[in-house]
Design a protein around this motif. Structure first.
Motif, PDB file in Angstrom:
ATOM      1  N   ARG A  13       0.918  -1.210  -0.035  1.00 34.15           N
ATOM      2  CA  ARG A  13      -0.038   0.080  -0.161  1.00 34.15           C
ATOM      3  C   ARG A  13       0.834   1.098  -0.121  1.00 34.15           C
ATOM      4  N   PRO A  14       0.259   2.322  -0.264  1.00 33.92           N
ATOM      5  CA  PRO A  14       1.377   3.726  -0.371  1.00 33.92           C
ATOM      6  C   PRO A  14       1.774   3.594   1.093  1.00 33.92           C
ATOM      7  N   GLY A  15       3.236   3.874   1.370  1.00 36.58           N
ATOM      8  CA  GLY A  15       3.719   4.174   2.444  1.00 36.58           C
ATOM      9  C   GLY A  15       5.252   4.257   2.460  1.00 36.58           C
ATOM     10  N   VAL A  16       5.803   4.166   3.657  1.00 33.21           N
ATOM     11  CA  VAL A  16       7.401   4.245   3.675  1.00 33.21           C
ATOM     12  C   VAL A  16       7.856   2.894   3.971  1.00 33.21           C
ATOM     13  N   LEU A  17       8.829   2.365   3.102  1.00 34.45           N
ATOM     14  CA  LEU A  17       9.455   1.218   3.224  1.00 34.45           C
ATOM     15  C   LEU A  17      11.157   1.578   3.947  1.00 34.45           C
ATOM     16  N   ARG A  18      11.098   0.852   4.914  1.00 33.89           N
ATOM     17  CA  ARG A  18      12.444   1.205   5.588  1.00 33.89           C
ATOM     18  C   ARG A  18      13.399   0.055   5.748  1.00 33.89           C
ATOM     19  N   VAL A  19      14.472   0.268   5.303  1.00 34.14           N
ATOM     20  CA  VAL A  19      15.572  -0.696   4.962  1.00 34.14           C
ATOM     21  C   VAL A  19      16.639  -0.318   6.131  1.00 34.14           C
ATOM     22  N   GLU A  20      17.110  -1.606   6.648  1.00 26.49           N
ATOM     23  CA  GLU A  20      18.053  -1.264   7.728  1.00 26.49           C
ATOM     24  C   GLU A  20      19.260  -2.026   7.266  1.00 26.49           C
ATOM     25  N   ALA A  21      20.496  -1.421   7.331  1.00 28.28           N
ATOM     26  CA  ALA A  21      21.576  -2.310   6.916  1.00 28.28           C
ATOM     27  C   ALA A  21      22.840  -1.586   7.826  1.00 28.28           C
ATOM     28  N   SER A  22      23.919  -2.222   7.755  1.00 25.07           N
ATOM     29  CA  SER A  22      25.173  -1.925   8.704  1.00 25.07           C
ATOM     30  C   SER A  22      25.367  -0.339   8.569  1.00 25.07           C
ATOM     31  N   ALA A  23      25.005   0.045   7.256  1.00 25.18           N
ATOM     32  CA  ALA A  23      25.397   1.658   7.184  1.00 25.18           C
ATOM     33  C   ALA A  23      24.182   2.457   7.843  1.00 25.18           C
ATOM     34  N   GLY A  24      23.130   1.963   8.352  1.00 28.90           N
ATOM     35  CA  GLY A  24      22.173   2.736   8.663  1.00 28.90           C
ATOM     36  C   GLY A  24      20.810   2.512   8.189  1.00 28.90           C
ATOM     37  N   THR A  25      19.752   3.417   8.286  1.00 35.12           N
ATOM     38  CA  THR A  25      18.399   3.128   7.942  1.00 35.12           C
ATOM     39  C   THR A  25      18.272   4.043   6.697  1.00 35.12           C
ATOM     40  N   THR A  26      17.675   3.434   5.598  1.00 36.19           N
ATOM     41  CA  THR A  26      17.305   4.281   4.433  1.00 36.19           C
ATOM     42  C   THR A  26      15.698   3.972   4.102  1.00 36.19           C
ATOM     43  N   GLU A  27      15.149   5.092   3.882  1.00 36.17           N
ATOM     44  CA  GLU A  27      13.554   5.221   3.670  1.00 36.17           C
ATOM     45  C   GLU A  27      13.412   5.450   2.195  1.00 36.17           C
ATOM     46  N   TYR A  28      12.325   4.849   1.632  1.00 37.49           N
ATOM     47  CA  TYR A  28      11.783   4.953   0.291  1.00 37.49           C
ATOM     48  C   TYR A  28      10.274   5.163   0.525  1.00 37.49           C
ATOM     49  N   VAL A  29       9.647   6.033  -0.189  1.00 35.52           N
ATOM     50  CA  VAL A  29       8.298   6.280  -0.411  1.00 35.52           C
ATOM     51  C   VAL A  29       7.798   5.448  -1.685  1.00 35.52           C
ATOM     52  N   VAL A  30       6.727   4.279  -1.231  1.00 34.71           N
ATOM     53  CA  VAL A  30       6.329   3.487  -2.507  1.00 34.71           C
ATOM     54  C   VAL A  30       4.969   3.666  -2.496  1.00 34.71           C
ATOM     55  N   THR A  31       4.160   3.821  -3.483  1.00 34.24           N
ATOM     56  CA  THR A  31       2.897   3.920  -3.872  1.00 34.24           C
ATOM     57  C   THR A  31       2.077   2.673  -4.133  1.00 34.24           C
ATOM     58  N   GLY A  32       2.715   1.444  -4.259  1.00 36.10           N
ATOM     59  CA  GLY A  32       2.212   0.150  -4.558  1.00 36.10           C
ATOM     60  C   GLY A  32       3.000  -0.640  -5.165  1.00 36.10           C
ATOM     61  N   GLY A  33       2.415  -1.823  -5.402  1.00 32.63           N
ATOM     62  CA  GLY A  33       3.499  -2.908  -5.956  1.00 32.63           C
ATOM     63  C   GLY A  33       3.462  -4.341  -5.116  1.00 32.63           C
TER      64      GLY A  33
END
Length: 141
Positions: free
Chosen positions: A47-67
């Motif tokens: 659903r539309p929202g924020v996808l949060r990715v945690e890695a050793s370098a830190g957290t990265t966030e992406y806005v997604v609209t669907g898929g």
């Protein structure tokens, strides 16, 4: 137990991210979920929202609209309808996404003559877009 898993984020325009991560928080259509290494195989729609990715370098966030996201023991592949790094989002991007969702709702209302299923789905999409804008601090005007 594995400490990392492979993560790939792809939109129709380009590949946005690929590499080892420790966790991915997914805005699933049936609720948010966190995927970690060795997760059970799953496919979920987004659903539309924020996808949060945690890695050793830190957290990265992406806005997604669907898929959708495909999860297996090796990692997560996210195929997004539209994805933008949260830091690159602008008020104009947000306004465009909300306008597209509003236009879709109006179109569905005409085509389906206010039939509950399709109209409710389009109204929820619009509400999710507005809520996402509020979450990331780019409320649609």
């Amino acid at each position: 137990m594995a400490d990392t898993m492979q993560f790939d984020l792809v939109s129709p325009e380009k590949s946005l991210a690929s590499g080892p991560v420790t966790a991915v928080q997914i805005p699933g259509a049936d609720g948010d979920m966190t995927v970690m290494p060795l997760h059970a195989p799953t496919i979920t729609t987004l659903r539309p929202g924020v996808l949060r990715v945690e890695a050793s370098a830190g957290t990265t966030e992406y806005v997604v609209t669907g898929g959708f996201a495909e999860i297996n023991a090796e990692g997560v592949s996210v195929l997004a309808e539209r994805a933008i790094a949260k830091g690159d989002m602008t008020a104009d991007d947000m306004a465009s996404m909300v306008a597209d969702a509003r236009a879709e709702l109006n179109n569905v209302k005409e085509v389906f003559d206010n039939q509950p299923g399709p109209v409710d789905d389009a109204a929820k999409l619009l509400a999710d877009m507005v809520a996402m804008g509020d979450e990331i601090g780019l409320s649609a005007k």
